[in-house]
Scaffold this motif. Sequence first.
Motif, short mmCIF file in Angstrom:
data_model
loop_
_atom_site.label_atom_id
_atom_site.label_comp_id
_atom_site.label_asym_id
_atom_site.label_seq_id
_atom_site.Cartn_x
_atom_site.Cartn_y
_atom_site.Cartn_z
N GLU A 1 -112.31 -25.94 47.69
CA GLU A 1 -112.74 -26.50 46.47
C GLU A 1 -113.22 -27.68 46.59
O GLU A 1 -113.48 -28.26 45.59
N GLY A 2 -112.57 -28.90 47.49
CA GLY A 2 -112.38 -30.40 47.17
C GLY A 2 -111.59 -31.36 47.05
O GLY A 2 -110.45 -30.71 46.52
N ILE A 3 -111.40 -32.24 47.12
CA ILE A 3 -109.98 -33.40 47.07
C ILE A 3 -109.96 -33.55 45.90
O ILE A 3 -108.36 -33.14 45.51
N GLY A 4 -110.85 -33.45 45.42
CA GLY A 4 -110.77 -34.36 43.51
C GLY A 4 -110.08 -32.69 42.71
O GLY A 4 -108.72 -33.29 42.43
N PRO A 5 -110.61 -31.83 42.59
CA PRO A 5 -109.59 -30.66 42.53
C PRO A 5 -107.90 -30.63 43.03
O PRO A 5 -107.09 -29.70 42.21
N ASN A 6 -107.99 -30.67 44.28
CA ASN A 6 -106.57 -29.91 44.85
C ASN A 6 -105.90 -31.60 44.69
O ASN A 6 -105.00 -30.49 43.99
N LEU A 7 -106.39 -32.36 44.29
CA LEU A 7 -105.26 -33.52 44.00
C LEU A 7 -104.80 -33.64 42.54
O LEU A 7 -103.92 -33.43 42.05
N GLN A 8 -106.30 -33.27 41.67
CA GLN A 8 -105.95 -32.93 40.21
C GLN A 8 -104.98 -31.56 40.03
O GLN A 8 -103.75 -31.82 39.44
N ALA A 9 -104.55 -30.34 40.60
CA ALA A 9 -103.56 -29.95 40.76
C ALA A 9 -102.43 -29.97 41.35
O ALA A 9 -101.42 -29.26 40.74
N ALA A 10 -102.19 -30.70 42.23
CA ALA A 10 -101.11 -30.99 43.02
C ALA A 10 -100.02 -32.39 42.78
O ALA A 10 -99.00 -32.58 42.68
N LEU A 11 -100.69 -33.19 41.84
CA LEU A 11 -100.10 -34.59 41.65
C LEU A 11 -99.46 -34.27 40.65
O LEU A 11 -97.89 -35.27 40.69
N LEU A 12 -99.12 -33.63 39.63
CA LEU A 12 -98.03 -33.40 38.98
C LEU A 12 -97.23 -33.10 38.83
O LEU A 12 -95.57 -33.38 38.85
N PRO A 13 -97.57 -32.07 39.46
CA PRO A 13 -95.19 -31.29 40.83
C PRO A 13 -95.23 -31.71 41.39
O PRO A 13 -94.26 -32.17 41.58
N SER A 14 -96.17 -32.15 41.97
CA SER A 14 -95.85 -33.79 43.56
C SER A 14 -94.87 -34.31 42.43
O SER A 14 -93.56 -35.27 43.21
N VAL A 15 -95.00 -35.01 41.90
CA VAL A 15 -94.59 -36.56 41.28
C VAL A 15 -93.25 -35.97 40.64
O VAL A 15 -91.95 -36.49 40.13
N ALA A 16 -93.36 -34.64 39.52
CA ALA A 16 -92.06 -34.31 39.38
C ALA A 16 -91.18 -34.15 40.34
O ALA A 16 -89.77 -34.27 40.53
N ILE A 17 -91.59 -33.53 41.84
CA ILE A 17 -89.94 -33.43 42.92
C ILE A 17 -90.02 -35.14 43.13
O ILE A 17 -89.05 -35.32 43.41
N ALA A 18 -90.60 -35.87 43.17
CA ALA A 18 -90.30 -37.42 43.67
C ALA A 18 -89.41 -37.75 42.98
O ALA A 18 -89.50 -38.77 43.53
N LEU A 19 -88.92 -37.77 41.71
CA LEU A 19 -88.45 -39.15 41.32
C LEU A 19 -87.46 -38.95 41.34
O LEU A 19 -86.99 -39.95 41.52
#
Length: 317
Positions: free
Chosen positions: A172-190
């Motif tokens: 569906e595009g890299i933009g929508p994909n990163l929008q969906a993945a960024l917050l959960p990834s940041v939560a894991i990365a802290l």
Amino acid sequence: MVLTALRRVARSALVVLLVSFLVVALLSLAPGSLAEVILGENATPEAVADLNARLGLDGSLFQQYFDWLGGAVQGDLGTSLLTGQPVLQTILERLPVTLELALLAQIIALSVAVPLAIGAASRPGGLLDRSISALSSMFLSIPAFVAAPVLVYFFAISLQLFPVTGWAPLSEGIGPNLQAALLPSVAIALNEIAAFQRLLRTDLANTLREDFISAARAKGISSSYVMLRHALRPSSFSLITLAGLSTGRLIGGTVIVESLFSLPGLGQLVSSSITSRDVIVVQGVVAFVAVTYVLLNTVVDLSYGLLDPRLRQEATR
């Protein structure tokens, strides 16, 4: 060398066997069965026993495990007793989501932790070092299940920069994909940021006290060049080990985050399979994650020689 490799393979296989068996043993201790889930609470004991027999769940724990193991060593992780879909196919369908979350979390963690560690180690005990240490302690004390709702509230609900839940594949595009993945990834990365920063900062501070660093500085080489060229590489062994181990752990440890964000990954698959008592799926996912974890450890061991040529020379002697 060959004998060492064989021993490592044997230990790894034993770990996978023990982990997969313990999962089945623990699930067997929980009340209820898959037959009761399928038939409902009002099912008669006779109907439950009949369905268990048809599903092959009436045998002993060891019998069920070894029946599954016979297929697993041939690449067949079984078939879901609830959906009838092959477990390996289900894993491969869900894997891209979990793998992207884990890799993106690692990229975020390393991108933030390495500069912080370099800044802190450049002046040990200074204001910057103490400030970064306090920030790392804060990150380390925030678990993912707390960080995720906070991030959702500020960035998804208040600022409306990201979707609250749901997943957008790369198709569906890299933009929508990163929008969906960024917050959960940041939560894991802290947590990973804090762990990486503390480890690398300590190793860098120790390396900077070595004689070869003093010799490099005596030649008039700039501090930044000494840090990046001479100190960072030999100080990265522990960081690479931890990053490799945490990648394997993140692949199998995204259950809470995937559930909170309604992401169709392995974590949500395991969570729903445990609830429905689909033992074959849980067993297959755990075995798959265990094998991945073992392979990542092997890759980490092999990467040491790329960082320090002295290790390659010792291995060839």
